[in-house]
Design a protein around this motif. Structure first.
Motif, short mmCIF file in Angstrom:
data_model
loop_
_atom_site.label_atom_id
_atom_site.label_comp_id
_atom_site.label_asym_id
_atom_site.label_seq_id
_atom_site.Cartn_x
_atom_site.Cartn_y
_atom_site.Cartn_z
N TYR A 20 78.97 22.91 80.05
CA TYR A 20 80.35 22.69 80.45
C TYR A 20 80.37 21.63 81.54
CZ TYR A 20 79.54 25.93 84.36
OH TYR A 20 79.04 26.55 85.49
N GLY A 21 81.45 20.86 81.54
CA GLY A 21 81.58 19.74 82.45
C GLY A 21 81.79 18.46 81.69
N ASN A 22 81.67 17.33 82.37
CA ASN A 22 81.86 16.02 81.75
C ASN A 22 80.50 15.38 81.44
OD1 ASN A 22 84.71 15.99 81.83
ND2 ASN A 22 84.67 15.39 83.97
N ILE A 75 83.57 19.19 78.17
CA ILE A 75 83.32 20.49 77.56
C ILE A 75 83.82 21.53 78.55
CG2 ILE A 75 81.61 22.06 76.61
CD1 ILE A 75 79.92 19.55 75.95
N LYS A 76 84.90 22.20 78.15
CA LYS A 76 85.54 23.17 79.03
C LYS A 76 84.83 24.52 78.91
CE LYS A 76 89.96 20.94 78.21
NZ LYS A 76 91.30 21.12 77.62
N LYS A 77 84.77 25.23 80.01
CA LYS A 77 84.16 26.55 80.04
C LYS A 77 85.01 27.52 79.23
CE LYS A 77 81.72 29.75 82.90
NZ LYS A 77 80.56 29.78 82.04
N SER A 78 84.32 28.31 78.41
CA SER A 78 85.00 29.35 77.63
C SER A 78 84.48 30.70 78.07
CB SER A 78 84.72 29.16 76.13
OG SER A 78 85.21 30.26 75.39
N PHE A 79 85.37 31.65 78.24
CA PHE A 79 84.96 32.99 78.65
C PHE A 79 84.82 33.93 77.45
CE2 PHE A 79 86.86 31.05 82.35
CZ PHE A 79 85.90 31.30 83.30
N GLY A 115 80.90 26.09 72.86
CA GLY A 115 80.69 27.05 71.80
C GLY A 115 81.67 26.99 70.65
N GLU A 116 82.32 25.84 70.44
CA GLU A 116 83.20 25.71 69.28
C GLU A 116 82.74 24.55 68.41
OE1 GLU A 116 87.26 25.10 70.52
OE2 GLU A 116 86.92 23.05 71.14
N ASN A 117 83.08 24.63 67.12
CA ASN A 117 82.81 23.54 66.20
C ASN A 117 83.82 22.44 66.43
OD1 ASN A 117 80.71 24.96 64.84
ND2 ASN A 117 82.25 26.10 63.71
N LYS A 118 83.36 21.20 66.32
CA LYS A 118 84.27 20.07 66.54
C LYS A 118 83.87 18.93 65.62
CE LYS A 118 87.23 17.87 69.44
NZ LYS A 118 88.59 18.31 69.70
N SER A 119 84.84 18.39 64.90
CA SER A 119 84.66 17.17 64.10
C SER A 119 85.35 16.03 64.84
CB SER A 119 85.28 17.32 62.71
OG SER A 119 84.61 18.31 61.98
N ILE A 120 84.61 14.98 65.09
CA ILE A 120 85.15 13.82 65.80
C ILE A 120 85.09 12.64 64.84
CG2 ILE A 120 85.00 12.39 67.86
CD1 ILE A 120 83.10 14.66 68.98
N ILE A 121 86.24 12.04 64.57
CA ILE A 121 86.31 10.92 63.62
C ILE A 121 86.51 9.62 64.38
CG2 ILE A 121 87.54 9.93 61.65
CD1 ILE A 121 88.34 12.84 60.93
N PHE A 122 85.64 8.67 64.11
CA PHE A 122 85.71 7.33 64.71
C PHE A 122 86.03 6.34 63.60
CE2 PHE A 122 82.78 9.80 67.25
CZ PHE A 122 83.14 9.51 68.55
N THR A 123 86.98 5.45 63.84
CA THR A 123 87.32 4.38 62.91
C THR A 123 86.72 3.09 63.45
OG1 THR A 123 89.36 5.50 62.31
CG2 THR A 123 89.21 3.16 61.79
N VAL A 124 85.91 2.43 62.63
CA VAL A 124 85.20 1.23 63.07
C VAL A 124 85.85 0.00 62.45
CG1 VAL A 124 82.95 0.09 63.16
CG2 VAL A 124 83.08 2.59 63.20
N THR A 125 86.17 -0.97 63.30
CA THR A 125 86.79 -2.21 62.83
C THR A 125 85.97 -3.40 63.29
OG1 THR A 125 88.21 -2.29 64.77
CG2 THR A 125 89.13 -1.25 62.81
N ALA A 143 78.90 24.85 67.01
CA ALA A 143 79.11 25.72 68.17
C ALA A 143 77.84 25.84 69.01
CB ALA A 143 79.61 27.09 67.72
N SER A 144 76.71 25.92 68.34
CA SER A 144 75.43 26.08 69.06
C SER A 144 75.05 24.84 69.88
CB SER A 144 74.31 26.42 68.07
OG SER A 144 74.14 25.36 67.14
N ASP A 145 75.61 23.69 69.55
CA ASP A 145 75.30 22.46 70.31
C ASP A 145 75.80 22.53 71.74
OD1 ASP A 145 74.08 21.12 68.14
OD2 ASP A 145 76.02 20.36 67.44
#
Length: 107
Positions: free
Chosen positions: A75-77, A101-105, A11-21, A68-70
């Protein structure tokens, strides 16, 4: 990049940046290219992001935007895979790994 590990809370927003070489280590420019990012539970795609819908490309950087909605009900791996296609239509898996994805209370 294989075996990358990403952690986040559900339930949180996350930006993941990948660098491609390229194989020689120089930047792989992906402007005018395409990319697709998926999260799977082993058998099925549960989250998919594509260019213009959760994926941004700038030079040799691919940014995946998780809303967050994604992840609110997850939760889990999970496994993830990122595929990039350059302007010559060369298609390659450029990153794989695990997203925890860790469980959030508080969601």
């Amino acid at each position: 990049m294989e075996n990358k590990k990403i952690s986040m809370y559900q339930g949180e927003n996350k930006s993941i940046i990948f660098t491609v070489t390229q194989k020689d280590g120089s930047p792989k420019i992906l402007d005018n290219g395409n990319a697709k990012f998926v999260i799977t539970n082993g058998n099925s795609i549960i989250i998919q992001k594509i260019l213009g819908n959760g994926v941004l490309i700038s030079g040799n950087k691919i940014t995946v935007l998780l809303d967050a909605s994604d992840t609110i009900g997850l939760y889990g791996n999970y496994s993830f895979e990122l595929r990039a296609v350059d302007e010559q239509e060369n298609s390659n898996v450029v990153s794989t790994g695990i997203i925890e994805i860790k469980k959030s209370f508080t969601v």
